[in-house]
Design an enzyme around this catalytic site. Structure first.
Site: not given
Ligand code: NAD
Length: 480
Positions: A153, A179, A230, A251-252, A285, A384, A461
């Site tokens: 994002n 990706e 996530s 950072e979730l 997020c 969320e 961060e």
């Molecule tokens: P996601 O967890 O599905 O994916 C995040 C990233 O992790 C992607 O690049 C994905 O390909 C990768 N990933 C998936 N499985 C993995 C694994 N086993 N090991 C390593 N990497 C892996 O989340 P998403 O849907 O892409 O992103 C949205 C989520 O991210 C939301 O929950 C959002 O709140 C959170 N987010 C948090 C912050 C923060 O700073 N706290 C910032 C941006 C997004």
């Protein structure tokens, strides 16, 4: 609209294809046309990248802080000069309006610039000991090879927030962007290389995460993982870090509450809320999501909010008239469609949007959507949404608003609107989050710490705190 952008892996200072030759195609979410082709890294590529980072660590950790600082500053300067190219790639890959992409690149420039300074401010302590001639000292040392995994994002700034403090601390990096956004992150990484960073100090892997992640998590050479994404993936990585006892930063997800107290200019707050909510189509997020509005103001708030949200124009992010771009992919679109159906079924009142916009059948667009009188039990109030959905509900007392705001396991950001300093202070103190915006939706800035509590994660961060996640502290007890 443009030619297809080709990305390569960066391993040990060389751009190359995956050992298997496999690739992955990334679509423009506004047109569903291919926009970027990137290698699909596997175990062999990942192992090589880890080894390259490990080899480079031996000399990078000893590179004087002033030199690390100079290289970071140069990377920031290069990114600033290339910002238009990076912003454009960002919009093509993740769909956000071009003005928001420019702002993201600027935030990345500021973050790298900030850590160029912090590289020179890694202070230890020196205390008199318990006996004559004795001293107690602390010194900070880089943790080693760092793996940086990020979401799509804010692909550029999320990687910058990991790479910059890691390099400033003297760590080396293996990064893996999501990706979507891969091409934009490759342009960021190129800035570090072109700034003169030695080979292997930053390495980049692209493609689906499974083999990359497993190889990283199994490796004893990787001493730290920083993840943005996530909660379920974060929890998986926390569990996987146990075998090699890696340091981790998480950072979730978030589900930010907004408490609108009784004393505000309701029209002004509603307008600001629309801008905050629909930024990046709500795929943020820290997106404001649960609007708890004092009962006396609630109906007026809904009316102003809807009137303002109706003005938003959906479209391709490269069109300067666009306010809201598409969702990132078909999976997110299906998730949001189901969530909207469930929220209706859970008893909320749909007052705007709720579906795909008429006549926009290509691309993953979804209308800005507003629900009123949303019960706390509704699925969207607990899970969320990560999409263009605003959930509005009235409250009667301060205690009630706080209890409802704090009721979820999420604890990333929260916001409050009031003209009373006393009420602002009470609200800040009572909220269980890592970030609070008072009369603003700006939740991140290079000089202040960003991160969550509870299931939203740990570690910070940005700010002077951000570099500490990449440093080990050593205590020396010196008796002379
Ligand atoms: P996601 O967890 O599905 O994916 C995040 C990233 O992790 C992607 O690049 C994905 O390909 C990768 N990933 C998936 N499985 C993995 C694994 N086993 N090991 C390593 N990497 C892996 O989340 P998403 O849907 O892409 O992103 C949205 C989520 O991210 C939301 O929950 C959002 O709140 C959170 N987010 C948090 C912050 C923060 O700073 N706290 C910032 C941006 C997004």
């Amino acid at each position: 609209m443009t030619g297809i952008h080709r990305v390569q892996l960066l391993i040990g200072g060389e751009w190359r294809e995956a050992a298997s030759g496999a690739t992955l195609t990334i679509l423009d979410p506004a047109t569903e046309e291919p926009v970027t082709i990137a290698p699909q890294a596997g175990r062999e590529d990942t192992q090589r990248a880890i080894e390259a980072a490990h080899a480079a660590f031996a000399s990078w950790r000893r590179t004087p802080p002033w030199e690390r600082s100079r290289l970071l500053r140069e990377a920031a300067r290069l990114l600033a000069t290339r910002s238009e190219e990076v912003a454009r790639q960002l919009t093509l890959e993740v769909g956000k309006p071009i003005a928001q992409s420019r702002a993201e690149v600027q935030a990345a420039v500021e973050c790298i610039d900030w850590y160029a300074d912090e590289a020179r401010r890694i202070y230890g302590e020196s205390l008199p000991g318990r006996a004559p001639g004795q001293r107690f000292e602390t010194q900070y040392e880089p943790v080693g090879v760092v793996a940086a995994f990020t979401a799509w994002n804010f692909p550029v700034v999320l990687q910058a927030r990991k790479i910059a403090p890691a390099l400033a601390a003297g760590c080396t990096v293996v990064c893996r962007p999501a990706e979507e956004g891969t091409g934009a992150v490759a342009l960021l990484v190129r800035c570090f290389l072109d700034a003169g960073l030695p080979a292997g100090v930053v390495n980049m892997l692209t493609g689906l995460p499974q083999e990359i992640s497993e190889t990283v998590m199994d490796s004893e050479l990787v001493r730290k993982v920083s993840f943005t994404g996530s909660i379920p993936v974060g929890q998986y990585l926390i569990r996987r870090s146990a075998d090699t006892v890696k340091r981790i930063s998480m950072e979730l997800g978030g589900h930010a509450p907004v408490i609108v107290h009784e004393d505000v200019d309701v029209e002004q707050v509603a307008k600001a809320s629309v801008a905050g909510k629909f930024r990046n189509a709500g795929q943020v997020c820290v997106s404001p999501t649960r609007f708890f509005v004092h009962r006396r103001l609630k109906d007026a708030f809904v009316a102003h909010f809807v009137a303002e949200a109706r003005k938003l124009r959906l479209g391709h992010g490269l069109d300067p008239a666009t306010d809201v771009g598409p969702l990132i992919n078909r999976r997110r679109l299906a998730f949001i469609e189901k969530l909207v159906d469930d929220t209706r079924r859970d008893g909320a009142c749909l007052v705007l949007g709720g579906g795909r916009p008429a006549g926009m059948n290509r691309g993953f667009f979804f209308e800005p959507t507003v629900f009123d009188d949303v019960p706390d039990e509704a699925r969207a109030m607990r899970e969320e949404p990560f999409g263009p959905i605003a959930l509005i509900s009235p409250f009667d007392s301060f205690e009630e608003a706080i209890a409802r705001a704090n009721a979820l396991p999420y604890g990333l950001a929260a916001y409050t609107f009031t003209n009373s300093l006393r009420l602002a202070r009470r609200t800040i103190d009572a909220l269980e989050t890592g970030i609070v915006g008072v009369n603003t939706f700006v939740a991140a800035t290079a000089e202040m710490p960003f991160g969550g509590v509870k299931h939203s994660g740990f570690g910070r961060e940005n700010g002077r705190q951000g570099i500490l996640d990449y440093l080990n502290v050593k205590f020396a007890n010196i008796v002379m």
